[in-house]
Design a protein around this motif. Structure first.
Motif, PDB file in Angstrom:
ATOM      1  N   ARG A  38       0.825  -1.207   0.000  1.00 48.65           N
ATOM      2  CA  ARG A  38       0.000   0.000   0.000  1.00 48.65           C
ATOM      3  C   ARG A  38       0.862   1.261   0.000  1.00 48.65           C
ATOM      4  O   ARG A  38       0.548   2.235  -0.683  1.00 48.65           O
ATOM      5  CB  ARG A  38      -0.941  -0.004   1.205  1.00 48.65           C
ATOM      6  CG  ARG A  38      -1.898   1.158   1.181  1.00 48.65           C
ATOM      7  CD  ARG A  38      -3.091   0.961   2.075  1.00 48.65           C
ATOM      8  NE  ARG A  38      -3.858   2.189   2.103  1.00 48.65           N
ATOM      9  CZ  ARG A  38      -4.272   2.785   3.204  1.00 48.65           C
ATOM     10  NH1 ARG A  38      -4.028   2.234   4.375  1.00 48.65           N
ATOM     11  NH2 ARG A  38      -4.932   3.913   3.155  1.00 48.65           N
ATOM     12  N   ILE A  39       1.964   1.239   0.755  1.00 52.49           N
ATOM     13  CA  ILE A  39       2.843   2.411   0.790  1.00 52.49           C
ATOM     14  C   ILE A  39       3.438   2.671  -0.593  1.00 52.49           C
ATOM     15  O   ILE A  39       3.523   3.817  -1.028  1.00 52.49           O
ATOM     16  CB  ILE A  39       3.966   2.235   1.841  1.00 52.49           C
ATOM     17  CG1 ILE A  39       3.380   2.292   3.244  1.00 52.49           C
ATOM     18  CG2 ILE A  39       5.032   3.310   1.693  1.00 52.49           C
ATOM     19  CD1 ILE A  39       4.364   1.985   4.339  1.00 52.49           C
ATOM     20  N   LEU A  40       3.837   1.617  -1.291  1.00 50.97           N
ATOM     21  CA  LEU A  40       4.373   1.789  -2.646  1.00 50.97           C
ATOM     22  C   LEU A  40       3.343   2.456  -3.556  1.00 50.97           C
ATOM     23  O   LEU A  40       3.651   3.407  -4.263  1.00 50.97           O
ATOM     24  CB  LEU A  40       4.805   0.450  -3.232  1.00 50.97           C
ATOM     25  CG  LEU A  40       6.110  -0.112  -2.699  1.00 50.97           C
ATOM     26  CD1 LEU A  40       6.253  -1.580  -3.057  1.00 50.97           C
ATOM     27  CD2 LEU A  40       7.291   0.694  -3.212  1.00 50.97           C
ATOM     28  N   ASP A  41       2.103   1.960  -3.524  1.00 49.33           N
ATOM     29  CA  ASP A  41       1.041   2.534  -4.357  1.00 49.33           C
ATOM     30  C   ASP A  41       0.732   3.975  -3.966  1.00 49.33           C
ATOM     31  O   ASP A  41       0.578   4.844  -4.829  1.00 49.33           O
ATOM     32  CB  ASP A  41      -0.238   1.693  -4.258  1.00 49.33           C
ATOM     33  CG  ASP A  41      -0.099   0.327  -4.911  1.00 49.33           C
ATOM     34  OD1 ASP A  41       0.801   0.147  -5.757  1.00 49.33           O
ATOM     35  OD2 ASP A  41      -0.907  -0.565  -4.572  1.00 49.33           O
ATOM     36  N   GLU A  42       0.626   4.237  -2.675  1.00 45.66           N
ATOM     37  CA  GLU A  42       0.299   5.591  -2.203  1.00 45.66           C
ATOM     38  C   GLU A  42       1.421   6.574  -2.509  1.00 45.66           C
ATOM     39  O   GLU A  42       1.163   7.732  -2.836  1.00 45.66           O
ATOM     40  CB  GLU A  42      -0.014   5.580  -0.701  1.00 45.66           C
ATOM     41  CG  GLU A  42      -1.296   4.850  -0.345  1.00 45.66           C
ATOM     42  CD  GLU A  42      -2.540   5.485  -0.954  1.00 45.66           C
ATOM     43  OE1 GLU A  42      -2.620   6.731  -1.005  1.00 45.66           O
ATOM     44  OE2 GLU A  42      -3.432   4.728  -1.377  1.00 45.66           O
ATOM     45  N   THR A  43       2.667   6.129  -2.400  1.00 47.54           N
ATOM     46  CA  THR A  43       3.795   7.001  -2.733  1.00 47.54           C
ATOM     47  C   THR A  43       3.734   7.380  -4.205  1.00 47.54           C
ATOM     48  O   THR A  43       3.868   8.548  -4.570  1.00 47.54           O
ATOM     49  CB  THR A  43       5.140   6.309  -2.421  1.00 47.54           C
ATOM     50  OG1 THR A  43       5.178   5.956  -1.036  1.00 47.54           O
ATOM     51  CG2 THR A  43       6.318   7.213  -2.764  1.00 47.54           C
ATOM     52  N   ARG A  44       3.499   6.410  -5.051  1.00 49.30           N
ATOM     53  CA  ARG A  44       3.414   6.659  -6.497  1.00 49.30           C
ATOM     54  C   ARG A  44       2.268   7.617  -6.809  1.00 49.30           C
ATOM     55  O   ARG A  44       2.439   8.578  -7.555  1.00 49.30           O
ATOM     56  CB  ARG A  44       3.229   5.329  -7.223  1.00 49.30           C
ATOM     57  CG  ARG A  44       3.035   5.475  -8.702  1.00 49.30           C
ATOM     58  CD  ARG A  44       4.270   5.978  -9.363  1.00 49.30           C
ATOM     59  NE  ARG A  44       4.776   4.922 -10.208  1.00 49.30           N
ATOM     60  CZ  ARG A  44       5.893   5.011 -10.871  1.00 49.30           C
ATOM     61  NH1 ARG A  44       6.605   6.089 -10.813  1.00 49.30           N
ATOM     62  NH2 ARG A  44       6.302   4.040 -11.606  1.00 49.30           N
ATOM     63  N   ARG A  45       1.110   7.390  -6.203  1.00 52.48           N
ATOM     64  CA  ARG A  45      -0.037   8.285  -6.436  1.00 52.48           C
ATOM     65  C   ARG A  45       0.264   9.705  -5.977  1.00 52.48           C
ATOM     66  O   ARG A  45      -0.079  10.672  -6.655  1.00 52.48           O
ATOM     67  CB  ARG A  45      -1.280   7.761  -5.716  1.00 52.48           C
ATOM     68  CG  ARG A  45      -2.018   6.682  -6.460  1.00 52.48           C
ATOM     69  CD  ARG A  45      -3.441   6.530  -5.958  1.00 52.48           C
ATOM     70  NE  ARG A  45      -3.738   5.528  -4.971  1.00 52.48           N
ATOM     71  CZ  ARG A  45      -3.567   4.209  -5.095  1.00 52.48           C
ATOM     72  NH1 ARG A  45      -3.031   3.722  -6.151  1.00 52.48           N
ATOM     73  NH2 ARG A  45      -3.914   3.390  -4.149  1.00 52.48           N
ATOM     74  N   ALA A  46       0.895   9.830  -4.829  1.00 47.89           N
ATOM     75  CA  ALA A  46       1.231  11.156  -4.299  1.00 47.89           C
ATOM     76  C   ALA A  46       2.216  11.877  -5.214  1.00 47.89           C
ATOM     77  O   ALA A  46       2.081  13.075  -5.463  1.00 47.89           O
ATOM     78  CB  ALA A  46       1.798  11.030  -2.888  1.00 47.89           C
ATOM     79  N   MET A  47       3.197  11.138  -5.740  1.00 45.19           N
ATOM     80  CA  MET A  47       4.165  11.749  -6.656  1.00 45.19           C
ATOM     81  C   MET A  47       3.481  12.171  -7.949  1.00 45.19           C
ATOM     82  O   MET A  47       3.753  13.258  -8.468  1.00 45.19           O
ATOM     83  CB  MET A  47       5.314  10.780  -6.926  1.00 45.19           C
ATOM     84  CG  MET A  47       6.197  10.546  -5.705  1.00 45.19           C
ATOM     85  SD  MET A  47       7.373   9.197  -5.909  1.00 45.19           S
ATOM     86  CE  MET A  47       8.580   9.975  -6.949  1.00 45.19           C
ATOM     87  N   GLU A  48       2.595  11.345  -8.449  1.00 51.46           N
ATOM     88  CA  GLU A  48       1.860  11.691  -9.669  1.00 51.46           C
ATOM     89  C   GLU A  48       0.986  12.928  -9.457  1.00 51.46           C
ATOM     90  O   GLU A  48       0.837  13.751 -10.353  1.00 51.46           O
ATOM     91  CB  GLU A  48       1.003  10.511 -10.124  1.00 51.46           C
ATOM     92  CG  GLU A  48       1.813   9.364 -10.693  1.00 51.46           C
ATOM     93  CD  GLU A  48       1.003   8.099 -10.911  1.00 51.46           C
ATOM     94  OE1 GLU A  48      -0.175   8.020 -10.465  1.00 51.46           O
ATOM     95  OE2 GLU A  48       1.556   7.164 -11.522  1.00 51.46           O
ATOM     96  N   ALA A  49       0.415  13.048  -8.260  1.00 49.19           N
ATOM     97  CA  ALA A  49      -0.449  14.183  -7.938  1.00 49.19           C
ATOM     98  C   ALA A  49       0.348  15.448  -7.616  1.00 49.19           C
ATOM     99  O   ALA A  49      -0.225  16.535  -7.526  1.00 49.19           O
ATOM    100  CB  ALA A  49      -1.360  13.833  -6.761  1.00 49.19           C
ATOM    101  N   GLY A  50       1.652  15.307  -7.404  1.00 45.62           N
ATOM    102  CA  GLY A  50       2.484  16.472  -7.108  1.00 45.62           C
ATOM    103  C   GLY A  50       2.418  16.941  -5.674  1.00 45.62           C
ATOM    104  O   GLY A  50       2.593  18.134  -5.391  1.00 45.62           O
ATOM    105  N   VAL A  51       2.199  16.027  -4.726  1.00 43.80           N
ATOM    106  CA  VAL A  51       2.179  16.381  -3.312  1.00 43.80           C
ATOM    107  C   VAL A  51       3.520  17.013  -2.948  1.00 43.80           C
ATOM    108  O   VAL A  51       4.575  16.547  -3.384  1.00 43.80           O
ATOM    109  CB  VAL A  51       1.898  15.120  -2.452  1.00 43.80           C
ATOM    110  CG1 VAL A  51       2.075  15.405  -0.974  1.00 43.80           C
ATOM    111  CG2 VAL A  51       0.499  14.590  -2.738  1.00 43.80           C
TER     112      VAL A  51
END
Length: 186
Positions: A81-94
């Motif tokens: 889950r952390i891998l997926d959430e990290t990727r999503r956050a990077m894609e979103a530009g957090v």
């Protein structure tokens, strides 16, 4: 060091430990394969050092949140889950991601913080990320530099478009002259 889906997974600590003691790598590999027990002993002062380090990191994250306004803390999640959430956050530009996870092939890392860098394009957009690590120390140690380099290599692979060829040493040499180095928070 762990074995995941039949493949050895290496972290920055494994690389650092190997450079310090090749025999330790053999022992850890043997334990990862289930051929020996992992020792249960821990230095009594490690609990105190770990607690002080966690307090230090918490203070830094509070300061960072005030500075950038947007901080996503991913601590406490399972690895997938952390891998997926990290990727999503990077894609979103957090703006900042605490306790994210990076994976490329068999290499895995958990930087304390990933900070968004505006104006340095990646396949996510006109931004990329740099790794930061919180250390409770007045000096930067060689292991910390190795750890940040490890995370930076993982980020380099993640930032490239999925079908782009891997970077060659000549590519990285010309780019490192202009790159700002990642830092630790002391």
């Amino acid at each position: 060091m762990r074995i995941v889906n039949g493949q050895i997974r290496l972290a920055a600590t494994d690389v650092s430990n190997h450079l310090a003691c090749r025999h330790l790598t053999e022992l850890e590999l043997s334990a990862a394969r289930g051929e020996r027990e992992v020792p249960k002993w821990e230095s009594p002062d490690m609990a105190v050092i770990r607690e002080l380090g966690l307090r230090h990191e918490t203070k830094y994250l509070e300061l960072l949140k005030k500075e950038v306004g947007q901080l996503l803390n991913l601590s406490g999640m399972d690895e997938g889950r952390i891998l997926d959430e990290t990727r999503r956050a990077m894609e979103a530009g957090v703006e900042a991601i605490a306790q994210g996870a990076l994976l490329h092939n068999r290499f895995f890392g958990r930087p304390d913080v990933l900070r968004k860098v505006h104006g340095k394009p990646s396949h996510f957009g006109n931004w990329s990320y740099e790794a930061y690590d919180c250390k409770l120390s007045k000096e930067t140690k060689a292991t910390t530099i190795l750890q940040l380099s490890f995370y930076s290599e993982l980020l380099g692979e993640i930032h490239r478009p999925p079908n782009a060829p891997p970077l060659t040493p000549a590519d990285t040499k010309s780019k490192t002259k202009s790159n700002k180095s990642q830092g630790t928070f002391d």
